[in-house]
Design a protein around this motif. Structure first.
Motif, PDB file in Angstrom:
ATOM      1  N   ALA A 195       8.820  12.077  -6.222  1.00 31.07           N
ATOM      2  CA  ALA A 195       7.816  11.264  -6.904  1.00 31.07           C
ATOM      3  C   ALA A 195       6.446  11.408  -6.242  1.00 31.07           C
ATOM      4  O   ALA A 195       6.269  12.180  -5.301  1.00 31.07           O
ATOM      5  N   ILE A 196       5.501  10.633  -6.754  1.00 26.29           N
ATOM      6  CA  ILE A 196       4.136  10.596  -6.247  1.00 26.29           C
ATOM      7  C   ILE A 196       3.736   9.145  -6.019  1.00 26.29           C
ATOM      8  O   ILE A 196       4.395   8.240  -6.522  1.00 26.29           O
ATOM      9  N   VAL A 197       2.650   8.936  -5.287  1.00 22.28           N
ATOM     10  CA  VAL A 197       2.147   7.591  -5.040  1.00 22.28           C
ATOM     11  C   VAL A 197       0.734   7.502  -5.602  1.00 22.28           C
ATOM     12  O   VAL A 197      -0.107   8.345  -5.305  1.00 22.28           O
ATOM     13  N   ILE A 198       0.510   6.478  -6.413  1.00 23.89           N
ATOM     14  CA  ILE A 198      -0.826   6.239  -6.944  1.00 23.89           C
ATOM     15  C   ILE A 198      -1.492   5.177  -6.086  1.00 23.89           C
ATOM     16  O   ILE A 198      -0.917   4.123  -5.827  1.00 23.89           O
ATOM     17  N   ASN A 199      -2.679   5.500  -5.652  1.00 24.61           N
ATOM     18  CA  ASN A 199      -3.467   4.603  -4.811  1.00 24.61           C
ATOM     19  C   ASN A 199      -4.473   3.885  -5.706  1.00 24.61           C
ATOM     20  O   ASN A 199      -5.501   4.457  -6.071  1.00 24.61           O
ATOM     21  N   PRO A 200      -4.211   2.630  -6.065  1.00 22.60           N
ATOM     22  CA  PRO A 200      -5.115   1.946  -6.993  1.00 22.60           C
ATOM     23  C   PRO A 200      -6.494   1.650  -6.415  1.00 22.60           C
ATOM     24  O   PRO A 200      -7.463   1.536  -7.162  1.00 22.60           O
ATOM     25  N   SER A 201      -6.607   1.547  -5.100  1.00 20.27           N
ATOM     26  CA  SER A 201      -7.912   1.230  -4.514  1.00 20.27           C
ATOM     27  C   SER A 201      -8.846   2.431  -4.518  1.00 20.27           C
ATOM     28  O   SER A 201     -10.057   2.269  -4.492  1.00 20.27           O
ATOM     29  N   ARG A 202      -8.304   3.602  -4.559  1.00 22.00           N
ATOM     30  CA  ARG A 202      -9.134   4.815  -4.569  1.00 22.00           C
ATOM     31  C   ARG A 202      -8.956   5.618  -5.851  1.00 22.00           C
ATOM     32  O   ARG A 202      -9.509   6.701  -5.979  1.00 22.00           O
ATOM     33  N   ALA A 203      -8.122   5.118  -6.762  1.00 20.63           N
ATOM     34  CA  ALA A 203      -7.841   5.793  -8.036  1.00 20.63           C
ATOM     35  C   ALA A 203      -7.423   7.239  -7.824  1.00 20.63           C
ATOM     36  O   ALA A 203      -7.829   8.128  -8.551  1.00 20.63           O
ATOM     37  N   GLY A 204      -6.608   7.468  -6.819  1.00 25.29           N
ATOM     38  CA  GLY A 204      -6.136   8.811  -6.534  1.00 25.29           C
ATOM     39  C   GLY A 204      -4.621   8.869  -6.452  1.00 25.29           C
ATOM     40  O   GLY A 204      -3.931   7.859  -6.587  1.00 25.29           O
ATOM     41  N   VAL A 205      -4.133  10.057  -6.223  1.00 21.82           N
ATOM     42  CA  VAL A 205      -2.704  10.321  -6.147  1.00 21.82           C
ATOM     43  C   VAL A 205      -2.403  10.969  -4.807  1.00 21.82           C
ATOM     44  O   VAL A 205      -3.161  11.822  -4.348  1.00 21.82           O
ATOM     45  N   VAL A 206      -1.299  10.570  -4.190  1.00 25.06           N
ATOM     46  CA  VAL A 206      -0.822  11.196  -2.971  1.00 25.06           C
ATOM     47  C   VAL A 206       0.546  11.790  -3.298  1.00 25.06           C
ATOM     48  O   VAL A 206       1.407  11.109  -3.869  1.00 25.06           O
ATOM     49  N   CYS A 207       0.730  13.064  -2.953  1.00 23.50           N
ATOM     50  CA  CYS A 207       2.000  13.725  -3.258  1.00 23.50           C
ATOM     51  C   CYS A 207       2.239  14.880  -2.293  1.00 23.50           C
ATOM     52  O   CYS A 207       1.357  15.267  -1.533  1.00 23.50           O
ATOM     53  N   ARG A 208       3.442  15.417  -2.369  1.00 23.31           N
ATOM     54  CA  ARG A 208       3.768  16.644  -1.636  1.00 23.31           C
ATOM     55  C   ARG A 208       3.375  17.834  -2.510  1.00 23.31           C
ATOM     56  O   ARG A 208       3.165  17.695  -3.723  1.00 23.31           O
ATOM     57  N   THR A 209       3.334  18.998  -1.905  1.00 25.79           N
ATOM     58  CA  THR A 209       3.066  20.228  -2.647  1.00 25.79           C
ATOM     59  C   THR A 209       4.070  20.399  -3.780  1.00 25.79           C
ATOM     60  O   THR A 209       3.723  20.832  -4.879  1.00 25.79           O
ATOM     61  N   GLU A 210       5.327  20.037  -3.509  1.00 29.31           N
ATOM     62  CA  GLU A 210       6.392  20.215  -4.485  1.00 29.31           C
ATOM     63  C   GLU A 210       6.146  19.446  -5.781  1.00 29.31           C
ATOM     64  O   GLU A 210       6.573  19.861  -6.846  1.00 29.31           O
ATOM     65  N   GLU A 211       5.465  18.306  -5.717  1.00 31.39           N
ATOM     66  CA  GLU A 211       5.240  17.502  -6.923  1.00 31.39           C
ATOM     67  C   GLU A 211       3.878  17.748  -7.571  1.00 31.39           C
ATOM     68  O   GLU A 211       3.649  17.319  -8.704  1.00 31.39           O
ATOM     69  N   TYR A 212       3.006  18.452  -6.894  1.00 34.78           N
ATOM     70  CA  TYR A 212       1.653  18.663  -7.418  1.00 34.78           C
ATOM     71  C   TYR A 212       1.665  19.302  -8.808  1.00 34.78           C
ATOM     72  O   TYR A 212       0.970  18.841  -9.714  1.00 34.78           O
ATOM     73  N   ALA A 213       2.449  20.336  -9.005  1.00 35.58           N
ATOM     74  CA  ALA A 213       2.477  21.040 -10.296  1.00 35.58           C
ATOM     75  C   ALA A 213       3.028  20.165 -11.424  1.00 35.58           C
ATOM     76  O   ALA A 213       2.743  20.411 -12.596  1.00 35.58           O
ATOM     77  N   ASP A 214       3.805  19.146 -11.086  1.00 27.11           N
ATOM     78  CA  ASP A 214       4.361  18.254 -12.103  1.00 27.11           C
ATOM     79  C   ASP A 214       3.380  17.180 -12.557  1.00 27.11           C
ATOM     80  O   ASP A 214       3.613  16.495 -13.549  1.00 27.11           O
ATOM     81  N   LEU A 215       2.288  17.011 -11.830  1.00 25.96           N
ATOM     82  CA  LEU A 215       1.291  16.009 -12.198  1.00 25.96           C
ATOM     83  C   LEU A 215       0.593  16.378 -13.503  1.00 25.96           C
ATOM     84  O   LEU A 215       0.367  17.557 -13.782  1.00 25.96           O
ATOM     85  N   PRO A 216       0.202  15.376 -14.286  1.00 33.03           N
ATOM     86  CA  PRO A 216      -0.656  15.674 -15.431  1.00 33.03           C
ATOM     87  C   PRO A 216      -1.949  16.309 -14.933  1.00 33.03           C
ATOM     88  O   PRO A 216      -2.435  15.961 -13.854  1.00 33.03           O
ATOM     89  N   PRO A 217      -2.520  17.240 -15.678  1.00 34.39           N
ATOM     90  CA  PRO A 217      -3.755  17.890 -15.239  1.00 34.39           C
ATOM     91  C   PRO A 217      -4.853  16.893 -14.861  1.00 34.39           C
ATOM     92  O   PRO A 217      -5.605  17.125 -13.917  1.00 34.39           O
ATOM     93  N   SER A 218      -4.926  15.774 -15.544  1.00 32.04           N
ATOM     94  CA  SER A 218      -5.966  14.779 -15.252  1.00 32.04           C
ATOM     95  C   SER A 218      -5.792  14.157 -13.869  1.00 32.04           C
ATOM     96  O   SER A 218      -6.748  13.631 -13.304  1.00 32.04           O
ATOM     97  N   MET A 219      -4.600  14.204 -13.302  1.00 29.89           N
ATOM     98  CA  MET A 219      -4.353  13.639 -11.974  1.00 29.89           C
ATOM     99  C   MET A 219      -4.467  14.678 -10.866  1.00 29.89           C
ATOM    100  O   MET A 219      -4.660  14.331  -9.705  1.00 29.89           O
ATOM    101  N   GLN A 220      -4.340  15.943 -11.210  1.00 21.67           N
ATOM    102  CA  GLN A 220      -4.358  16.986 -10.182  1.00 21.67           C
ATOM    103  C   GLN A 220      -5.695  17.052  -9.454  1.00 21.67           C
ATOM    104  O   GLN A 220      -5.737  17.292  -8.255  1.00 21.67           O
ATOM    105  N   ARG A 221      -6.775  16.808 -10.159  1.00 21.08           N
ATOM    106  CA  ARG A 221      -8.118  16.927  -9.577  1.00 21.08           C
ATOM    107  C   ARG A 221      -8.294  16.032  -8.355  1.00 21.08           C
ATOM    108  O   ARG A 221      -8.900  16.418  -7.371  1.00 21.08           O
ATOM    109  N   ASP A 222      -7.763  14.814  -8.416  1.00 18.53           N
ATOM    110  CA  ASP A 222      -7.963  13.849  -7.339  1.00 18.53           C
ATOM    111  C   ASP A 222      -6.762  13.722  -6.404  1.00 18.53           C
ATOM    112  O   ASP A 222      -6.729  12.818  -5.566  1.00 18.53           O
ATOM    113  N   ALA A 223      -5.796  14.590  -6.543  1.00 16.30           N
ATOM    114  CA  ALA A 223      -4.579  14.487  -5.734  1.00 16.30           C
ATOM    115  C   ALA A 223      -4.832  14.876  -4.279  1.00 16.30           C
ATOM    116  O   ALA A 223      -5.578  15.804  -3.990  1.00 16.30           O
TER     117      ALA A 223
END
Length: 139
Positions: free
Chosen positions: A91-119
């Motif tokens: 899975a991934i973690v969404i950081n609501p205070s910074r409106a970003g996503v924290v993830c491992r390399t393994e999950e990056y490609a599974d993110l929606p394109p709109s989330m990849q920019r700020d991951a």
């Protein structure tokens, strides 16, 4: 403090999170749960956990089919439990205070394109996850 990161799982760049493996969630969290066992399963089928790490740090987790809210996480070892859960779920973690996503390399490609920019890509360990979400901790 009312800040709560959220855990979701995405697949193949889809815009909506996919259901979580609730048996896996229970397997990871139950050994650390110090809450009332009678309150673990809510009427709607969602789950609640009050987890405590060996260093005494704690968090409350509210789990439904599609996500997990991590309420009032303390600094410290509780982040290792959260990181283990995130890794096990893929899975991934969404950081609501910074409106970003924290993830491992393994999950990056599974993110929606709109989330990849700020991951932010991290090795999913407690210290790395905590720093990515709240910044460096002063010892």
């Amino acid at each position: 403090m009312g800040w709560s990161p959220y855990i979701y799982k995405f697949v193949d760049g889809g815009e909506s999170p996919v259901p979580l493996d609730l048996q896996l969630v229970r397997a990871v969290l139950e050994p650390h749960d110090v809450g009332n066992p009678e309150l673990k399963v809510c009427e709607d089928g969602s789950l609640q956990f009050w987890i405590r790490a060996p260093d005494g740090s704690e968090a409350e987790l509210f789990v439904d089919d599609l996500g997990i809210a991590v309420h009032r996480p303390h600094a410290g070892g509780v982040w290792s439990i959260v990181a283990e859960l995130v890794s096990q779920l893929g899975a991934i973690v969404i950081n609501p205070s910074r409106a970003g996503v924290v993830c491992r390399t393994e999950e990056y490609a599974d993110l929606p394109p709109s989330m990849q920019r700020d991951a932010v890509i991290v090795e999913m360990r407690g210290e790395a996850l905590e720093e990515a979400l709240v910044g460096p901790q002063n010892s």
